[in-house]
Enzyme design. Structure first.
Site, PDB file in Angstrom:
ATOM      1  CB  CYS A   1      -0.939   0.011   1.202  1.00 28.72           C
ATOM      2  SG  CYS A   1      -2.099  -1.347   1.133  1.00 28.72           S
TER       3      CYS A   1
ATOM      4  CG  HIS B   1      -3.346   3.415   2.312  1.00 25.52           C
ATOM      5  ND1 HIS B   1      -3.708   3.054   1.034  1.00 25.52           N
ATOM      6  CD2 HIS B   1      -3.374   2.264   3.051  1.00 25.52           C
ATOM      7  CE1 HIS B   1      -3.938   1.759   1.014  1.00 25.52           C
ATOM      8  NE2 HIS B   1      -3.757   1.257   2.219  1.00 25.52           N
TER       9      HIS B   1
ATOM     10  CG  ASN C   1      -6.673  -1.003   0.891  1.00 28.47           C
ATOM     11  OD1 ASN C   1      -5.981  -0.454   0.032  1.00 28.47           O
ATOM     12  ND2 ASN C   1      -6.161  -1.550   1.974  1.00 28.47           N
TER      13      ASN C   1
HETATM   14  O1  UT7 Z   1      -3.890  -1.358   3.417  1.00 25.39           O
HETATM   15  C1  UT7 Z   1      -2.997  -2.150   4.103  1.00 25.39           C
HETATM   16  C2  UT7 Z   1      -3.157  -2.046   5.538  1.00 25.39           C
HETATM   17  N1  UT7 Z   1      -4.364  -2.694   5.966  1.00 25.39           N
HETATM   18  C3  UT7 Z   1      -5.049  -2.150   6.942  1.00 25.39           C
HETATM   19  O2  UT7 Z   1      -4.704  -1.101   7.400  1.00 25.39           O
HETATM   20  C4  UT7 Z   1      -6.223  -2.922   7.499  1.00 25.39           C
HETATM   21  C5  UT7 Z   1      -6.159  -2.945   9.004  1.00 25.39           C
HETATM   22  N2  UT7 Z   1      -7.196  -3.702   9.642  1.00 25.39           N
HETATM   23  C6  UT7 Z   1      -8.518  -3.346   9.603  1.00 25.39           C
HETATM   24  O3  UT7 Z   1      -8.886  -2.426   8.926  1.00 25.39           O
HETATM   25  C7  UT7 Z   1      -9.482  -4.084  10.490  1.00 25.39           C
HETATM   26  O4  UT7 Z   1      -8.786  -4.884  11.394  1.00 25.39           O
HETATM   27  C8  UT7 Z   1     -10.525  -4.930   9.726  1.00 25.39           C
HETATM   28  C9  UT7 Z   1     -11.524  -4.036   9.019  1.00 25.39           C
HETATM   29  C10 UT7 Z   1      -9.829  -5.836   8.741  1.00 25.39           C
HETATM   30  C11 UT7 Z   1     -11.303  -5.795  10.718  1.00 25.39           C
HETATM   31  O5  UT7 Z   1     -11.940  -4.983  11.691  1.00 25.39           O
HETATM   32  P1  UT7 Z   1     -11.845  -5.322  13.230  1.00 25.39           P
HETATM   33  O6  UT7 Z   1     -12.648  -4.341  13.945  1.00 25.39           O
HETATM   34  O7  UT7 Z   1     -10.387  -5.438  13.565  1.00 25.39           O
HETATM   35  O8  UT7 Z   1     -12.575  -6.708  13.299  1.00 25.39           O
HETATM   36  P2  UT7 Z   1     -11.997  -8.113  13.770  1.00 25.39           P
HETATM   37  O9  UT7 Z   1     -11.068  -8.662  12.761  1.00 25.39           O
HETATM   38  O10 UT7 Z   1     -11.515  -7.970  15.183  1.00 25.39           O
HETATM   39  O11 UT7 Z   1     -13.317  -8.954  13.805  1.00 25.39           O
HETATM   40  C12 UT7 Z   1     -14.375  -8.684  14.738  1.00 25.39           C
HETATM   41  C13 UT7 Z   1     -15.469  -9.679  14.487  1.00 25.39           C
HETATM   42  C14 UT7 Z   1     -14.971 -11.127  14.433  1.00 25.39           C
HETATM   43  O12 UT7 Z   1     -15.968 -11.948  15.007  1.00 25.39           O
HETATM   44  P3  UT7 Z   1     -15.810 -12.505  16.493  1.00 25.39           P
HETATM   45  O13 UT7 Z   1     -14.521 -13.258  16.492  1.00 25.39           O
HETATM   46  O14 UT7 Z   1     -15.769 -11.280  17.368  1.00 25.39           O
HETATM   47  O15 UT7 Z   1     -17.022 -13.340  16.642  1.00 25.39           O
HETATM   48  C15 UT7 Z   1     -14.885 -11.412  12.959  1.00 25.39           C
HETATM   49  O16 UT7 Z   1     -15.030 -12.787  12.669  1.00 25.39           O
HETATM   50  O17 UT7 Z   1     -16.072  -9.430  13.201  1.00 25.39           O
HETATM   51  C16 UT7 Z   1     -16.040 -10.631  12.437  1.00 25.39           C
HETATM   52  N3  UT7 Z   1     -15.884 -10.260  11.021  1.00 25.39           N
HETATM   53  C17 UT7 Z   1     -16.939  -9.950  10.243  1.00 25.39           C
HETATM   54  N4  UT7 Z   1     -18.262  -9.908  10.480  1.00 25.39           N
HETATM   55  C18 UT7 Z   1     -19.055  -9.543   9.445  1.00 25.39           C
HETATM   56  C19 UT7 Z   1     -14.748 -10.148  10.314  1.00 25.39           C
HETATM   57  N5  UT7 Z   1     -15.032  -9.778   9.057  1.00 25.39           N
HETATM   58  C20 UT7 Z   1     -16.382  -9.658   8.985  1.00 25.39           C
HETATM   59  C21 UT7 Z   1     -17.265  -9.294   7.958  1.00 25.39           C
HETATM   60  N6  UT7 Z   1     -18.578  -9.244   8.233  1.00 25.39           N
HETATM   61  N7  UT7 Z   1     -16.834  -8.982   6.727  1.00 25.39           N
END
Ligand code: UT7
Length: 342
Positions: A114, A255, A285
């Site tokens: 990125c 970004h 993204n």
């Molecule tokens: O560009 C390169 C750099 N990349 C980034 O900067 C991305 C950085 N990371 C992020 O933006 C975030 O971590 C994400 C958007 C990828 C994820 O958000 P989060 O708030 O960190 O969610 P999480 O991964 O902690 O997941 C929370 C919950 C989980 O369920 P449980 O374990 O709490 O039951 C996931 O399984 O949300 C669940 N989950 C979803 N639910 C519905 C994960 N993806 C989804 C989804 N829809 N698409």
């Protein structure tokens, strides 16, 4: 004599096909509310089958030549930042050179995920500063849909396809142009955001295919933690180095990976949201393309004029992160397009 590189033209290309959050609801266990509240994304663009990263880059560079009023034959170097090259080699830069008929240019790719566009911009700037080249094209182009697993809800909601391009030219003794870069890498972050197979470590095999190793993998939580800290830090630090603050900025172009990461940087900079370019809602993204795409839209919307102070900041796989500070050098368009808000 003080020479600087300045962005003398900017253009972008996005595919027509739109993949909305509602479309994704039919593909994986997700919902519009989750995606919007956790990421800020509402839809993303998907390139048609049979087309690749070089096709989007070529379209963006063709537009770039048109707006600058130059022939592709005048381009001297083409640098493409991408994590989704058409193929390992030849470089996507070589393919773009052929597609646009830039017979006099030499070309290559830069891989920094990125952060690729800002890294590539820093490379292109050196050719201008050294005086060896006068027309350098820098492109960020990624067909993320080629490496996204549309069965994995953790990643498939995040990414989209796009390309953005800038032309760098020299400017002597003026205030406009690229003032500085701050670039960083931390290879200890390599395992948190990667595409494991297809390279020399894990060449394509039955095992790599069965295990989905040809798709993007991200430990979202860990990447988020680093991104939110590093992007804010590198934004503030480059300003402080130049005895400037967020208040001096006309536009901040971060970004576009997650609205909440952008919010963190905006808070640290202490700037108003009307000085922040955000289009993650419409494109998701797009990896190396986010910054030139956002820059191109900001320019077309009349958000930039000659002398305006602009800050780019990024964070991505590697880990890689960085910022660039510049004074804008193209007059505002006569008929700015309306900002699309839904
Ligand atoms: O560009 C390169 C750099 N990349 C980034 O900067 C991305 C950085 N990371 C992020 O933006 C975030 O971590 C994400 C958007 C990828 C994820 O958000 P989060 O708030 O960190 O969610 P999480 O991964 O902690 O997941 C929370 C919950 C989980 O369920 P449980 O374990 O709490 O039951 C996931 O399984 O949300 C669940 N989950 C979803 N639910 C519905 C994960 N993806 C989804 C989804 N829809 N698409």
């Amino acid at each position: 004599m003080k020479r600087r590189a300045y962005i003398s033209a900017v253009a972008h290309y996005v595919p027509e096909k739109i993949l909305t959050n509602y479309d994704l609801e039919k593909m994986v266990d997700t919902n519009d509310e989750w995606i919007r509240s956790r990421t800020g994304i509402r839809e993303r663009r998907i390139l048609e089958p049979g087309k690749a990263t070089s096709d989007m880059a070529a379209e963006a560079v063709k537009k770039l030549c048109k707006v600058r009023g130059i022939d592709p034959l005048e381009i001297e170097v083409i640098i493409i930042a991408t994590v989704t090259p058409d193929m390992f080699f030849p470089s996507t830069g070589n393919l773009v050179q052929e597609k646009i008929g830039a017979k006099n240019a030499w070309s290559f790719d830069v891989a920094a995920a990125c952060s690729g566009f800002i890294y590539a911009l820093s490379v292109g700037t050196q050719y201008i500063l050294s005086g060896t080249h006068k027309k350098v094209v820098v492109v960020g182009s990624d067909k993320m849909s080629a490496i996204v697993n549309y069965r994995d809800r953790n990643t498939c909601v995040l990414f989209g396809d796009a390309a953005g391009a800038v032309l760098l030219e020299p400017v002597e003794d003026g205030d406009i142009g690229i003032m500085d870069f701050m670039l960083f890498s931390d290879g200890s972050g390599a395992d948190y955001l990667k595409m494991k197979a297809g390279g020399s470590l894990f060449p394509a095999s039955l095992e790599t295919v069965v295990n989905d190793w040809h798709y993007i993998y991200q430990d979202g939580k860990t990447v988020f933690k680093f991104a939110v800290t590093r992007m804010a830090e590198v934004s503030v630090n480059i300003l402080e180095k130049h005895h400037l603050s967020g208040k001096d900025l006309t536009l901040f172009i971060p970004h576009q990976a997650n609205q909440r990461i952008i919010d963190g940087a905006v808070k640290r900079l202490g700037i108003d949201y009307d000085k922040v370019m955000i289009n993650i809602d419409r494109y998701g993204n797009t990896t190396a393309a986010t910054i030139p795409l956002a820059l191109s839209e900001a320019y077309l919307q009349g958000k930039l004029d000659v002398g305006d102070l602009v800050l780019f900041a990024t964070f991505g796989g590697g880990f890689t992160w960085g910022s660039a500070l510049l004074r804008w050098g193209i007059p505002k368009p006569k008929n700015p397009i309306q900002e699309e808000k839904k």
